[in-house]
Design an enzyme around this catalytic site. Structure first.
Site, PDB file in Angstrom:
ATOM      1  N   ASN A  11      -3.989 -33.719 -14.132  1.00  0.00           N
ATOM      2  CA  ASN A  11      -4.402 -34.686 -13.105  1.00  0.00           C
ATOM      3  C   ASN A  11      -5.574 -34.015 -12.377  1.00  0.00           C
ATOM      4  OD1 ASN A  11      -2.638 -36.113 -10.202  1.00  0.00           O
ATOM      5  ND2 ASN A  11      -4.536 -36.744 -11.172  1.00  0.00           N
ATOM      6  N   GLN A  44      -8.875 -38.184  -8.624  1.00  0.00           N
ATOM      7  CA  GLN A  44      -8.927 -38.291  -7.163  1.00  0.00           C
ATOM      8  C   GLN A  44      -9.929 -37.294  -6.585  1.00  0.00           C
ATOM      9  OE1 GLN A  44      -5.533 -38.165  -8.404  1.00  0.00           O
ATOM     10  NE2 GLN A  44      -5.094 -40.328  -8.058  1.00  0.00           N
ATOM     11  N   ASN A  64      -8.850 -42.247  -4.138  1.00  0.00           N
ATOM     12  CA  ASN A  64      -8.736 -42.580  -5.550  1.00  0.00           C
ATOM     13  C   ASN A  64     -10.118 -42.787  -6.156  1.00  0.00           C
ATOM     14  OD1 ASN A  64      -5.944 -42.493  -5.920  1.00  0.00           O
ATOM     15  ND2 ASN A  64      -5.664 -44.593  -5.192  1.00  0.00           N
ATOM     16  N   CYS A  73      -0.772 -37.254  -2.340  1.00  0.00           N
ATOM     17  CA  CYS A  73      -1.012 -36.889  -3.735  1.00  0.00           C
ATOM     18  C   CYS A  73      -0.426 -35.505  -3.930  1.00  0.00           C
ATOM     19  CB  CYS A  73      -2.503 -36.906  -4.075  1.00  0.00           C
ATOM     20  SG  CYS A  73      -2.835 -36.375  -5.773  1.00  0.00           S
ATOM     21  N   ASN A 157       3.643 -42.419   0.021  1.00  0.00           N
ATOM     22  CA  ASN A 157       2.949 -43.486  -0.687  1.00  0.00           C
ATOM     23  C   ASN A 157       3.999 -44.275  -1.470  1.00  0.00           C
ATOM     24  OD1 ASN A 157       3.476 -41.447  -2.519  1.00  0.00           O
ATOM     25  ND2 ASN A 157       1.481 -41.484  -3.495  1.00  0.00           N
ATOM     26  N   ASN A 190       2.611 -47.103  -7.065  1.00  0.00           N
ATOM     27  CA  ASN A 190       2.587 -46.245  -8.243  1.00  0.00           C
ATOM     28  C   ASN A 190       3.834 -46.575  -9.060  1.00  0.00           C
ATOM     29  OD1 ASN A 190       0.325 -44.257  -7.362  1.00  0.00           O
ATOM     30  ND2 ASN A 190       1.708 -44.343  -5.616  1.00  0.00           N
ATOM     31  N   GLU A 208      -0.686 -44.840 -11.970  1.00  0.00           N
ATOM     32  CA  GLU A 208      -0.996 -44.599 -10.560  1.00  0.00           C
ATOM     33  C   GLU A 208      -1.826 -45.723  -9.940  1.00  0.00           C
ATOM     34  OE1 GLU A 208      -1.962 -40.813  -8.958  1.00  0.00           O
ATOM     35  OE2 GLU A 208      -1.553 -39.782 -10.842  1.00  0.00           O
ATOM     36  N   CYS A 217       1.619 -36.993 -12.192  1.00  0.00           N
ATOM     37  CA  CYS A 217       1.592 -37.511 -10.816  1.00  0.00           C
ATOM     38  C   CYS A 217       2.678 -36.787 -10.047  1.00  0.00           C
ATOM     39  CB  CYS A 217       1.827 -39.021 -10.802  1.00  0.00           C
ATOM     40  SG  CYS A 217       1.949 -39.729  -9.139  1.00  0.00           S
ATOM     41  N   GLY A 218       2.273 -35.917  -9.123  1.00  0.00           N
ATOM     42  CA  GLY A 218       3.234 -35.104  -8.387  1.00  0.00           C
ATOM     43  C   GLY A 218       4.160 -35.926  -7.520  1.00  0.00           C
ATOM     44  N   SER A 219       3.593 -36.835  -6.725  1.00  0.00           N
ATOM     45  CA  SER A 219       4.456 -37.663  -5.877  1.00  0.00           C
ATOM     46  C   SER A 219       5.304 -38.593  -6.733  1.00  0.00           C
ATOM     47  CB  SER A 219       3.624 -38.452  -4.856  1.00  0.00           C
ATOM     48  OG  SER A 219       2.754 -39.360  -5.492  1.00  0.00           O
TER      49      SER A 219
END
EC number: 5.1.1.7
Length: 274
Positions: A11, A44, A64, A73, A157, A190, A208, A217-219
């Site tokens: 990412n 991002q 983004n 993020c 988010n 997301n 995302e 995607c960490g979150s």
């Protein structure tokens, strides 16, 4: 303008120091910079700003590729922590930052992994935001002429998590964009496609908001584990296998913060005339 290119499990980010440089990013400029053929290219843009609060070290902004600003993020947070240390903006291992909707502590380990306190997952529909009469562990949604069962959570988010039998064959490209902009998500969302391998291990793909499917995607990994634990599917410590690599997520349940641990890599430094 000086910048760095970094990635967290594929990412990728353009990271800019706005502490020692005067910079302004319009949505049009961000879209131009994000173009992988005509610009720098990234999922991002991360901007390091001076803190708004003297108790904190920095303010963390995320944009983004489409120019929209977002408030969280997870992969970016790990890169943010590595960046401020690499650039000599701090020598702390525990870095306190503010975001658009809260505060985070980013901890750099001795082996240069980054552990992020992501805060407590929020399942209240109004806080996601998600249109629902009351909070449920599982919601029924109609999309693309299908009935879909999903979990919904905010990690700062909005996230929607769907359990699938096999992430390799999941309809990420077709269902992802439809659910991302579904009317029940007023700020879009997301979309995570989660395969439970066992209670301590999941596989995950994420479409995302504003970026499409990314390598990691960490979150989204945090959201998937939070939903899985809430639904009784997962243990308190879970290995998340994403297309770009592995993240480790730990959550003891309601009343506790969720922690994400993973790598962050510096690719190169650059200079661009705006």
């Amino acid at each position: 303008m000086q910048f760095s290119k970094m990635h967290g499990l594929g990412n990728d980010f353009m990271v800019v120091d706005a502490v020692t440089q005067n910079v302004f990013f319009s949505p049009e400029l961000i879209r131009r910079l994000s173009d992988r053929h005509l610009g720098v290219g990234f999922d991002q843009l991360l901007v390091v700003e001076p803190p708004y609060d003297p108790e904190l070290d920095f303010h963390y902004r995320i944009f983004n590729a489409d120019g929209s600003e977002v408030s969280q993020c997870g992969n970016g947070a790990r890169c943010f922590a590595r960046f401020v240390r690499l650039k000599g903006l701090t020598n702390k291992r525990d870095i306190r930052v503010s975001t658009a909707n809260g505060r985070m502590v980013l901890s750099v380990t001795e082996d240069e992994l980054v552990r992020v306190n992501m805060g407590e997952p929020n399942f209240e529909p109004a806080q996601v935001p998600f249109r629902a009469n009351k909070a449920e562990k599982t919601y029924i949604m109609r999309a693309a002429e299908q009935t879909i069962l999903c979990g919904v959570v905010s990690m700062g988010n909005p996230h929607c998590v769907i359990q699938v039998d096999n992430v390799d064959t999941a309809a990420v490209e077709t269902l992802g964009p439809v659910l991302e902009s579904h009317e029940r998500f007023p700020e879009r969302a997301n979309i995570g496609f989660m395969q439970v391998v066992r209670r301590e291990h999941i596989r995950l793909r994420v479409y995302e908001r504003g970026a499409g499917e990314t390598r990691a995607c960490g979150s989204g990994a945090c959201a998937a584990v939070a939903v899985g634990i809430q639904q009784g599917l997962l243990a308190e410590e879970v290995r998340v296998e994403l297309p770009g690599g592995r993240l480790d997520i730990a959550w003891k349940g309601p009343g506790h913060p969720l922690y994400m641990t993973g790598p962050a890599a510096h690719i190169y430094d650059g200079f661009i005339h705006l």
